[in-house]
Design an enzyme around this catalytic site. Structure first.
Site, PDB file in Angstrom:
ATOM      1  N   THR A  82       0.973  -1.567   0.058  1.00 12.82           N
ATOM      2  CA  THR A  82      -0.035   0.353  -0.340  1.00 12.82           C
ATOM      3  C   THR A  82       1.064   0.994   0.273  1.00 12.82           C
ATOM      4  O   THR A  82       2.111   1.239   0.238  1.00 12.82           O
ATOM      5  CB  THR A  82      -0.780  -0.070   1.262  1.00 12.82           C
ATOM      6  OG1 THR A  82      -1.949  -1.269   1.416  1.00 12.82           O
ATOM      7  CG2 THR A  82      -1.653   0.881   1.623  1.00 12.82           C
ATOM      8  N   ARG A  99     -13.078  -8.017  -1.475  1.00 11.53           N
ATOM      9  CA  ARG A  99     -12.761  -7.451   0.078  1.00 11.53           C
ATOM     10  C   ARG A  99     -12.253  -6.032  -0.130  1.00 11.53           C
ATOM     11  O   ARG A  99     -11.216  -5.962  -0.953  1.00 11.53           O
ATOM     12  CB  ARG A  99     -11.305  -8.955   0.562  1.00 11.53           C
ATOM     13  CG  ARG A  99     -10.840  -8.251   1.476  1.00 11.53           C
ATOM     14  CD  ARG A  99      -9.620  -7.520   1.204  1.00 11.53           C
ATOM     15  NE  ARG A  99      -8.761  -7.214   2.580  1.00 11.53           N
ATOM     16  CZ  ARG A  99      -7.953  -6.133   2.381  1.00 11.53           C
ATOM     17  NH1 ARG A  99      -7.592  -5.848   1.456  1.00 11.53           N
ATOM     18  NH2 ARG A  99      -7.047  -6.400   3.672  1.00 11.53           N
ATOM     19  N   VAL A 100     -12.584  -5.397   1.202  1.00 17.36           N
ATOM     20  CA  VAL A 100     -11.998  -4.244   1.605  1.00 17.36           C
ATOM     21  C   VAL A 100     -11.734  -4.557   2.624  1.00 17.36           C
ATOM     22  O   VAL A 100     -11.546  -4.378   3.646  1.00 17.36           O
ATOM     23  CB  VAL A 100     -13.297  -3.484   1.473  1.00 17.36           C
ATOM     24  CG1 VAL A 100     -12.984  -1.861   1.535  1.00 17.36           C
ATOM     25  CG2 VAL A 100     -14.523  -3.230   0.214  1.00 17.36           C
ATOM     26  N   GLY A 101     -10.382  -3.500   2.217  1.00 21.16           N
ATOM     27  CA  GLY A 101      -9.151  -3.876   3.477  1.00 21.16           C
ATOM     28  C   GLY A 101      -9.218  -1.992   4.248  1.00 21.16           C
ATOM     29  O   GLY A 101     -10.168  -1.963   4.310  1.00 21.16           O
ATOM     30  N   ASP A 102      -8.341  -1.830   4.850  1.00 24.27           N
ATOM     31  CA  ASP A 102      -8.109   0.149   5.587  1.00 24.27           C
ATOM     32  C   ASP A 102      -8.065   0.870   4.580  1.00 24.27           C
ATOM     33  O   ASP A 102      -8.090   1.761   5.137  1.00 24.27           O
ATOM     34  CB  ASP A 102      -7.707  -0.499   6.563  1.00 24.27           C
ATOM     35  CG  ASP A 102      -5.873  -0.271   6.629  1.00 24.27           C
ATOM     36  OD1 ASP A 102      -5.173  -0.781   5.381  1.00 24.27           O
ATOM     37  OD2 ASP A 102      -4.970  -0.574   6.471  1.00 24.27           O
ATOM     38  N   THR A 149      -0.036   1.613   6.675  1.00 30.44           N
ATOM     39  CA  THR A 149      -0.108  -0.016   5.159  1.00 30.44           C
ATOM     40  C   THR A 149       0.117  -1.218   6.490  1.00 30.44           C
ATOM     41  O   THR A 149       0.762  -1.145   7.703  1.00 30.44           O
ATOM     42  CB  THR A 149       1.616   0.480   4.889  1.00 30.44           C
ATOM     43  OG1 THR A 149       2.229   0.221   5.934  1.00 30.44           O
ATOM     44  CG2 THR A 149       1.655   1.458   4.359  1.00 30.44           C
ATOM     45  N   GLY A 150      -0.010  -1.974   5.505  1.00 32.03           N
ATOM     46  CA  GLY A 150       0.315  -3.684   6.343  1.00 32.03           C
ATOM     47  C   GLY A 150      -1.311  -4.293   6.534  1.00 32.03           C
ATOM     48  O   GLY A 150      -2.266  -3.955   5.554  1.00 32.03           O
ATOM     49  N   GLY A 185      -4.478  -4.869   6.320  1.00 33.22           N
ATOM     50  CA  GLY A 185      -6.089  -4.179   7.236  1.00 33.22           C
ATOM     51  C   GLY A 185      -6.713  -3.973   8.202  1.00 33.22           C
ATOM     52  O   GLY A 185      -7.504  -3.550   8.551  1.00 33.22           O
TER      53      GLY A 185
HETATM   54  N1  GLY Z   1      -3.726  -2.438   4.339  1.00 31.60           N
HETATM   55  C1  GLY Z   1      -3.843  -2.546   2.324  1.00 31.60           C
HETATM   56  C2  GLY Z   1      -4.932  -3.587   2.810  1.00 31.60           C
HETATM   57  O1  GLY Z   1      -5.042  -4.554   3.386  1.00 31.60           O
HETATM   58  O2  GLY Z   1      -5.917  -3.611   1.953  1.00 31.60           O
END
Ligand code: GLY
Length: 362
Positions: free
Chosen positions: A215, A243-246, A266-267, A269
Site C-alpha cells: 500500500t 474484500r475491502v481493507g483499511d 500500511t500492512g 488492513g
Molecule cells: N493495508 C492494505 C490492505 O489491507 O488492503
C-alpha cells in the site's frame, strides 16, 4: 497562543511522559526508552514536510515540490501517489498491482483535505489505474464520501478516466504461481506436480509467493499548517473478491484533522480497521504524544487487541506486519512498525530520503 505553540506544548507534555518511563517502545521491548532523540529525528522537525511509506520516495518528492509551488496539499499528495500507482513495477498499488483470487485487480483508496475536513474514497474499483484521483473527484465533486465497485468505475468514466486492463504480465504470472501452489489437490499443477520444466518460457523460479498487503500512504503539510493525506492500494493479494481493507476507510487507513495532524497505515488492513488506526494516531497526537510515540501507542493497542491464536507467534505477539505514519500540523513526523527494521520516505527542505521506522517489538 497560536495553534503551533499549542501543539508544541502538547508534544512537550507527551515527551515528559516518555522521559518519566512510560515509553511504549520500552514497555513492549524492555529496551531503552524512545524519546524525542536521534532515534526519531522527525519528532523535532518543523515546517513543510511530506511523508510516505517506504515505496513513496517519488510521491513525497513530487508532493513537496507542488506544495512549495503553492499547490493545495490535497492535490500535491494525490499527484505524488499517482506516480506509484502508475508504476508497473510496484505490485502493491494501481497498474501492475497483485489481483484478487480470480485474477482481477480491485483497488481501494481514500483521501482527506484538512482545511475543509472533506474526504473521498473508492473501494473495489476495477480497470482504473489511479483510484486516488477518483477518490479526489468524490471529495471535490460529490456530496458523498465513498463510492464502491461498479458505481465507482462508472463515476470515474463519467469524469473522463480511461478503462484499461490493470493486470500486467508480471502480476498475472505471480497470481498464476499462487494459484498453482495454493491447493495440492486441484487441477492447477505446481512445479513438483508438473511433468514439464515449469520455468520454460517463464521469468524466475516457480516457488509459492506470500500474501502481501502493499500500500502507499502519503501525507503533506504546507507552510500554513494545512494538511492532506491519501492512501491507495491493490489490497491484500489474492483476496476474496470484494474484500475491502483499511486503505479506503477514513479513520482506518488514513485520517486528517487540520487542527492536529494526519496519519496513515500500511500492512494488515483488518487489524488497522479493528483499531481505527489512523484516527487513533491523530487523537494520540492531540493528547500530547509526539508522532513517533503516537504510532507506537496505536501499534501497541493493535498488538494488545490481537486475540486470535493463528495471528500470534510463540511469544503471543502479532505475527503480521503493520506500519503506521504520522505527520503533525507543525511539521513533526514519525513512523512505527510492528517488528524488525523498515523505513519510510520523507521530503523536507533537507531533501528526500528514507528514515528508519521505530519498532514496537524491536
Ligand atoms: N493495508 C492494505 C490492505 O489491507 O488492503
Amino acid at each position: 497562543m497560536n495553534q503551533h505553540n499549542n501543539i508544541d506544548r502538547r508534544a512537550f507534555l507527551g515527551m515528559t511522559g516518555v522521559a518519566a518511563g512510560t515509553t511504549l517502545a520500552g514497555a513492549a521491548t524492555g529496551k531503552t526508552p524512545l524519546g524525542s532523540n536521534s532515534l526519531a529525528p522527525g519528532d523535532d522537525h518543523r515546517g513543510v514536510a511530506c511523508i510516505s511509506s517506504g515505496n513513496g520516495r517519488p510521491a513525497t518528492s513530487k508532493a513537496y515540490e507542488m506544495i512549495m509551488a503553492g499547490r493545495d496539499p490535497v492535490d500535491a499528495v494525490v499527484a505524488g501517489v499517482n506516480i506509484v500507482e502508475s508504476d508497473p513495477n510496484d505490485m502493491s498499488v494501481g497498474y501492475g498491482g497483485l489481483p484478487n483470487e480470480e485474477g482481477v485487480v480491485q483497488l481501494d483508496s481514500c483521501v482527506m483535505h484538512g482545511p475543509t475536513h472533506k474526504a473521498g474514497a473508492v473501494a473495489c474499483i476495477e480497470d482504473i489505474k489511479n483510484p486516488a484521483s477518483v477518490a479526489l473527484f468524490v471529495l471535490k465533486r460529490t456530496d458523498h464520501v465513498m463510492i464502491v465497485g461498479r458505481g465507482a468505475k462508472q463515476f470515474a468514466l463519467a469524469h473522463g478516466f480511461k478503462a484499461e486492463d490493470l493486470l500486467n504480465d508480471r502480476a498475472r504470472k505471480a497470481w498464476l504461481r499462487w494459484k498453482e501452489n495454493s491447493n495440492p489437490n486441484d487441477d492447477w499443477l505446481n512445479a513438483e506436480q508438473m511433468d514439464f520444466d515449469p520455468n520454460e518460457g517463464r521469468e524466475g523460479a516457480m516457488g509459492p509467493i506470500p500474501f502481501t498487503y502493499g500500500t502507499i500512504n502519503c501525507s503533506g503539510v504546507d507552510a500554513n499548517g494545512d494538511l492532506a493525506s491519501v492512501t491507495t492500494t491493490s489490497g491484500l493479494s489474492y483476496k476474496i473478491p470484494g474484500r475491502v481493507g483499511d486503505s479506503p476507510i477514513v479513520g482506518a487507513g488514513m485520517f486528517c484533522d487540520n487542527a492536529v495532524g494526519a496519519a496513515g497505515a500500511t500492512g494488515r488492513g483488518e487489524a488497522v480497521i479493528q483499531n481505527c488506526g489512523a484516527f487513533s494516531i491523530v487523537r494520540e497526537m492531540e493528547n500530547g504524544l509526539s508522532p513517533t510515540e503516537a504510532c507506537l501507542a496505536v501499534m501497541k493497542r493493535i498488538a494488545d487487541r490481537t486475540k486470535q491464536k493463528r495471528l500470534l507467534n510463540e511469544r503471543g505477539e502479532p505475527n503480521f506486519g503493520v506500519t503506521l505514519y504520522a505527520l503533525r500540523k507543525d511539521g513533526a513526523y514519525g513512523s512505527a512498525l510492528m517488528r524488525g527494521r523498515g523505513n519510510f520516505a520523507v521530503t523536507t527542505s533537507a531533501g528526500t530520503r528514507h528514515e528508519a521506522c521505530a519498532s514496537l517489538f524491536g
